[in-house]
Design a protein around this motif. Structure first.
Motif, PDB file in Angstrom:
ATOM      1  N   ASP A 464       0.837  -1.213   0.000  1.00 34.99           N
ATOM      2  CA  ASP A 464       0.000   0.000   0.000  1.00 34.99           C
ATOM      3  C   ASP A 464       0.867   1.257   0.000  1.00 34.99           C
ATOM      4  OD1 ASP A 464      -2.263  -1.511  -0.003  1.00 34.99           O
ATOM      5  OD2 ASP A 464      -2.614  -1.383   2.158  1.00 34.99           O
ATOM      6  N   GLU A 465       1.983   1.191   0.737  1.00 28.07           N
ATOM      7  CA  GLU A 465       2.882   2.353   0.811  1.00 28.07           C
ATOM      8  C   GLU A 465       3.417   2.724  -0.579  1.00 28.07           C
ATOM      9  OE1 GLU A 465       3.198   0.241   4.823  1.00 28.07           O
ATOM     10  OE2 GLU A 465       2.929  -0.322   2.719  1.00 28.07           O
ATOM     11  N   VAL A 466       3.653   1.706  -1.401  1.00 22.37           N
ATOM     12  CA  VAL A 466       4.140   1.956  -2.773  1.00 22.37           C
ATOM     13  C   VAL A 466       3.042   2.596  -3.610  1.00 22.37           C
ATOM     14  CG1 VAL A 466       4.830   0.806  -4.926  1.00 22.37           C
ATOM     15  CG2 VAL A 466       5.955   0.203  -2.770  1.00 22.37           C
ATOM     16  N   LEU A 467       1.821   2.098  -3.482  1.00 23.53           N
ATOM     17  CA  LEU A 467       0.697   2.676  -4.235  1.00 23.53           C
ATOM     18  C   LEU A 467       0.479   4.138  -3.821  1.00 23.53           C
ATOM     19  CD1 LEU A 467      -1.773  -0.366  -4.153  1.00 23.53           C
ATOM     20  CD2 LEU A 467      -0.440   0.439  -6.113  1.00 23.53           C
ATOM     21  N   ASN A 468       0.632   4.419  -2.522  1.00 24.86           N
ATOM     22  CA  ASN A 468       0.487   5.806  -2.047  1.00 24.86           C
ATOM     23  C   ASN A 468       1.595   6.698  -2.606  1.00 24.86           C
ATOM     24  OD1 ASN A 468      -1.757   5.105  -0.578  1.00 24.86           O
ATOM     25  ND2 ASN A 468      -0.622   4.726   1.317  1.00 24.86           N
ATOM     26  N   LEU A 469       2.816   6.182  -2.629  1.00 25.80           N
ATOM     27  CA  LEU A 469       3.947   6.943  -3.181  1.00 25.80           C
ATOM     28  C   LEU A 469       3.701   7.262  -4.657  1.00 25.80           C
ATOM     29  CD1 LEU A 469       6.891   8.058  -3.071  1.00 25.80           C
ATOM     30  CD2 LEU A 469       7.659   5.748  -3.675  1.00 25.80           C
ATOM     31  N   LEU A 470       3.295   6.250  -5.410  1.00 23.07           N
ATOM     32  CA  LEU A 470       3.026   6.458  -6.840  1.00 23.07           C
ATOM     33  C   LEU A 470       1.912   7.487  -7.036  1.00 23.07           C
ATOM     34  CD1 LEU A 470       3.271   2.764  -8.138  1.00 23.07           C
ATOM     35  CD2 LEU A 470       4.792   4.644  -8.763  1.00 23.07           C
ATOM     36  N   SER A 471       0.872   7.373  -6.221  1.00 23.38           N
ATOM     37  CA  SER A 471      -0.253   8.305  -6.311  1.00 23.38           C
ATOM     38  C   SER A 471       0.222   9.746  -6.099  1.00 23.38           C
ATOM     39  CB  SER A 471      -1.301   7.924  -5.261  1.00 23.38           C
ATOM     40  OG  SER A 471      -2.322   8.875  -5.243  1.00 23.38           O
TER      41      SER A 471
END
Length: 537
Positions: A464-471
């Motif tokens: 999830d942390e990666v998806l948030n970073l990408l977002s």
């Protein structure tokens, strides 16, 4: 002709293809030799280890990797053939090559990647089938339980997805036939699966029973189309899927593997198929827990119309049940089909030895050519020009996700476009907030996302942390994103529509990374076509 009970049972033994494992104990190996000698079984289906086979993955047993698996399987096959009075038809599930089951063997792209090839490059799918066939022959395998003819028209499918050529029925049919023809050219039998179509399901049949709601008319128009094309092209075998089609079974949720209506009425009578019919693995939970009496499942599967009982766990009891219940005519019918397949595979003359060697160089060349034609542009706002402009002003950074900065994609880009580099490898060793701070000073970010898993379980293992970073990056920076992985992962990324460039590169193979880098630097237009419809956010 009068036949003794023992002779009839020896023929029934040919229907059984129990599972065997490369990393088995000596005790297990001797038990398999006993089955071969005592029951005259028809073949074997190879898996890597008991921990990785079909339904065992949910038991969380650890898969132990062995560098010598290739030599081990060769030695085991030779040993098992020696124990057999009728040559064994050795099978394996090698959809993307021996590497699906065996370490340090050639790996080819997933079917979804091949599905990204333009129609005029279908010859490359033929070449994949041919090379996989040659690799199988090098270890003594004559029968590949591939390819899928499933049309992947359900993005929530937990088990088909990347294993299907896509959602266009014509392309799935054409590419499946090309793959089969490639194997056939080098004398390896193929198999279309999972009849009548596992694409539009959202249940994993290893664990439960998927139900198809379509009518026969709807199935004929879509799901069955690639199978019909396969039948027209004399496919060697068709595997029946563990999935229920109530419209064909008087409204009942009977698994197709156990349904006369599906196998006899539809496949044999309506579609005119007279080749080998093989069940999906009989240890899969959708059917394995149905009957308490040992041997009954094997009888029910045979009675429904299967010739080959794959991953049969109750050989002796199954033989007895079939002997007791089946007519001699029905037994001879399946026996003759199996003998015909063995004859085509060239093993009845006793020629079961290995042929040729693995050719990694040829595989690499083929993978390179596939990469050059499959990588797909989804969004392109002159992203290469943008990156070159940003680099001139020291405003370009590169971010690698789930691989370090030493990846081939970055190394290729760096030959002409060196810039600051950052990597998120995993939550244990990488700090997302510090990466985010470091990127503050840059305007354009070239991101390579190496999707951790091909299966959709747990969001393809993307944190999830990666998806948030990408977002965040997509909203605040000019992002050019290369995705090395399953295209079905794309809808998970928030704000992906805001990307300045989005390229789907499918595989993380060296050949794909290098090609992606070269195509970016040379600002080439890409030939790939997205094989599935994807809604990005």
């Amino acid at each position: 002709m009068k036949i003794t009970a023992e002779a009839l049972k020896q023929r029934i033994g040919q229907f059984f293809f129990p599972a065997v494992f490369i990393n088995d104990t000596e005790e297990n190996i001797q038990e398999t030799e006993r089955l071969i000698k005592q029951h005259n079984i028809g073949g074997l289906t190879f898996f890597h280890s008991r921990a990785s086979a079909a339904t065992n993955y949910e038991s969380k047993k650890k898969v132990v990797f062995n560098d010598d698996s290739y030599e081990k399987i060769k030695a085991l096959i030779a040993r098992y053939q020696k124990a057999a009075s009728t040559p064994l038809l050795i099978s394996i599930d090698a959809e993307w090559g021996l590497a699906m089951r065996i370490e340090k063997t050639p790996q080819y792209p997933y079917a979804i990647t091949l599905g990204a090839l333009p129609e005029n490059k279908s010859k490359l799918v033929y070449e994949v089938g041919k090379q996989i066939g040659l690799d199988l022959k090098a270890v003594g395998i004559q029968y590949n339980l591939s390819p899928l003819a499933d049309i992947n028209n359900n993005p929530n499918n937990p088990v088909i997805g990347y294993r299907s050529f896509g959602e266009n029925k014509e392309k799935v049919a054409d590419f499946a036939v090309e793959y089969l023809n490639g194997m056939s050219e080098v004398g390896v039998l193929g198999c279309l699966k999972h009849f009548p179509g596992h694409g539009n399901t959202n249940v994993d049949s290893h664990l439960g029973l998927p139900v198809l709601k379509e009518t026969l008319k709807e199935l004929m128009a879509n799901e069955l189309y690639p199978f019909i094309k396969g039948i027209e092209n004399n496919v060697d075998s068709i595997m029946i899927g563990h999935l229920a089609v109530p419209s064909l079974n008087d409204g009942k949720d009977t698994s197709a593997t156990l349904s006369k209506a599906v196998i006899q009425d539809l496949l044999r009578d309506k579609l005119g198929y007279d080749g080998l019919v093989i069940s999906d693995a009989l240890n899969m939970h959708s059917v394995s827990k149905l009957y308490e009496t040992k041997g009954q499942l094997e009888w029910e599967a045979f009675n429904a119309g299967n010739d080959v009982l794959c991953f049969a766990e109750n050989v002796q009891e199954g033989i007895e049940a079939i002997y007791k219940n089946a007519s001699p005519d029905r037994i001879f019918e399946s026996f003759n089909r199996i003998m015909k397949a063995k004859e085509k595979a060239g093993i009845l003359s006793g020629n079961t030895s290995t042929a040729g060697e693995l050719d990694f160089e040829k595989t690499s060349k083929l993978n390179l050519e596939i990469a050059q034609n499959a990588i797909t542009t989804i969004i392109d706002n002159s992203s290469a020009e943008l990156a070159f402009e940003a680099q001139k002003n020291n405003k370009l950074a590169k971010l690698s996700i789930y691989k370090n900065t030493e990846n081939t994609f970055f190394k290729t880009i760096n030959t002409k476009l060196p810039s600051a580099e950052f990597a998120f490898e995993n939550l244990e060793v990488s700090d997302i907030s510090s990466i985010k701070n470091e990127l503050e000073n840059f305007e354009t970010i070239l991101i390579s996302l190496f999707v951790p898993k091909a299966k959709p379980l747990n969001n393809f293992e993307i944190d999830d942390e990666v998806l948030n970073l990408l977002s965040d990056l997509l909203q605040t920076k000019k992002c050019i994103l290369y995705v090395f992985g399953n295209p079905y992962s794309l809808p998970l990324i928030p704000n992906l529509k805001k990307a300045f460039g989005l390229i789907e590169a499918y595989q993380d193979f060296e050949e794909f990374q290098k090609t992606a880098g070269i195509q970016f630097l040379e600002k080439n237009s890409l030939n790939g076509v997205l094989p599935v419809n994807i809604e990005i956010q």
